[in-house]
Design a protein around this motif. Structure first.
Motif, mmCIF file in Angstrom:
data_model
loop_
_atom_site.group_PDB
_atom_site.id
_atom_site.type_symbol
_atom_site.label_atom_id
_atom_site.label_comp_id
_atom_site.label_asym_id
_atom_site.label_seq_id
_atom_site.Cartn_x
_atom_site.Cartn_y
_atom_site.Cartn_z
ATOM 1 N N GLU A 100 0.918 -1.488 0.189
ATOM 2 C CA GLU A 100 0.063 0.189 0.019
ATOM 3 C C GLU A 100 0.516 1.469 0.515
ATOM 4 N N LEU A 101 1.779 1.616 -1.335
ATOM 5 C CA LEU A 101 2.340 2.326 -1.412
ATOM 6 C C LEU A 101 2.178 3.379 -2.300
ATOM 7 N N VAL A 102 2.304 4.384 -1.886
ATOM 8 C CA VAL A 102 2.179 5.499 -3.694
ATOM 9 C C VAL A 102 3.633 6.182 -4.035
ATOM 10 N N ARG A 103 3.714 6.049 -4.871
ATOM 11 C CA ARG A 103 5.191 6.924 -5.876
ATOM 12 C C ARG A 103 5.312 7.936 -5.683
ATOM 13 N N VAL A 104 5.883 8.810 -5.426
ATOM 14 C CA VAL A 104 5.783 10.528 -5.114
ATOM 15 C C VAL A 104 7.254 10.570 -5.610
ATOM 16 N N PRO A 105 7.253 12.336 -6.995
ATOM 17 C CA PRO A 105 8.753 12.507 -7.316
ATOM 18 C C PRO A 105 8.961 13.413 -6.073
ATOM 19 N N VAL A 106 10.240 13.132 -6.074
ATOM 20 C CA VAL A 106 11.598 13.791 -4.970
ATOM 21 C C VAL A 106 11.783 14.572 -5.818
ATOM 22 N N ARG A 107 11.849 16.430 -5.630
ATOM 23 C CA ARG A 107 12.262 17.041 -5.702
ATOM 24 C C ARG A 107 13.836 17.586 -4.793
#
Length: 232
Positions: A100-107
């Motif tokens: 139950e993970l969400v892929r979020v961009p890293v900046r």
């Protein structure tokens, strides 16, 4: 990497999980070989695992994964209980669904400008964020400066660490940490502190000057800090 779990409770957990499924050790051995003999774990080795006499980490990743699947253990429970990573070629989609993970961009926590969600060129990586920690529109920023380091840079929020930022939480509250945009300074991380009758946005590192709240635009509140060495 997360350290491996204590072998005694780990052995009991494996034994109890097998017993709950109504499996004998010989049955479990056969199940681990469903994808080939290279993943089979012998009954004698299983017996030693359940007595805490053999180290689970000594098995090849393929055998570990075969054991996890045979015992119907989810990926999230496996990681939490054993401290061992998943098989490297486990499909990303399966891992995301199970954990139950969400892929979020890293900046990067840039020195100028605001982090723009639509700017794909600013993405330096992706973070797998547990659903429980995900916030709508959240930002994951990788820290580049030392404004929030403490103990001479040995602790606190250090360069290379990542922070989760809630852009929906813009009300400044004493003691909380925020990402701010300051004209001429760019993006920075500060903590709201009271000195006498006045509130200041200050760095945990005393070498960095404070900022008046009215001089900054609040990007969001930092609600989670992930040290560089603690990533999955």
């Amino acid at each position: 990497m997360t350290p491996a779990a204590d072998p005694a409770p780990l052995a009991a957990w494996l034994r109890d999980t097998r017993t709950r499924l109504g499996l004998q050790q010989a049955d479990l051995s056969r199940l681990t070989a469903q994808t080939g003999e290279q993943t089979r774990i012998t009954q004698p080795y299983l017996s030693r695992l359940e007595r805490g006499e053999r180290d689970l980490a000594a098995l090849t990743p393929a055998r570990q994964d075969a054991l996890r699947r045979a015992l119907q253990i989810t990926a999230s429970e496996w990681i939490a209980r054993t401290g061992l990573p998943l098989l490297a070629h486990t499909p990303t989609e399966d891992v995301l669904d199970t954990l139950e993970l969400v892929r979020v961009p890293v900046r990067a926590l840039a020195t100028a400008g605001l982090p723009l969600a639509e700017d794909e060129h600013s993405i330096i990586d992706h973070e797998l964020v547990p659903v429980r920690d995900h916030r709508p529109g959240m930002l994951v920023l990788e820290v580049q400066g030392d404004s929030m380091t403490t103990d001479g840079g040995a602790s606190g929020i250090r360069p290379g660490d990542r922070i989760y930022v809630d852009p929906g939480d813009l009300d400044l509250r004493e003691g909380r940490v925020y990402v701010l945009h300051v004209p001429g300074l760019g993006l920075t991380v500060k903590r709201l502190r009271r000195y006498g009758e006045h509130l200041w946005l200050t760095s945990d590192n005393p070498d960095h000057p404070p900022v008046k709240p009215e001089e900054a635009t609040t990007v969001g509140r930092v609600y989670y800090h992930q040290p560089r060495g603690h990533r999955l």
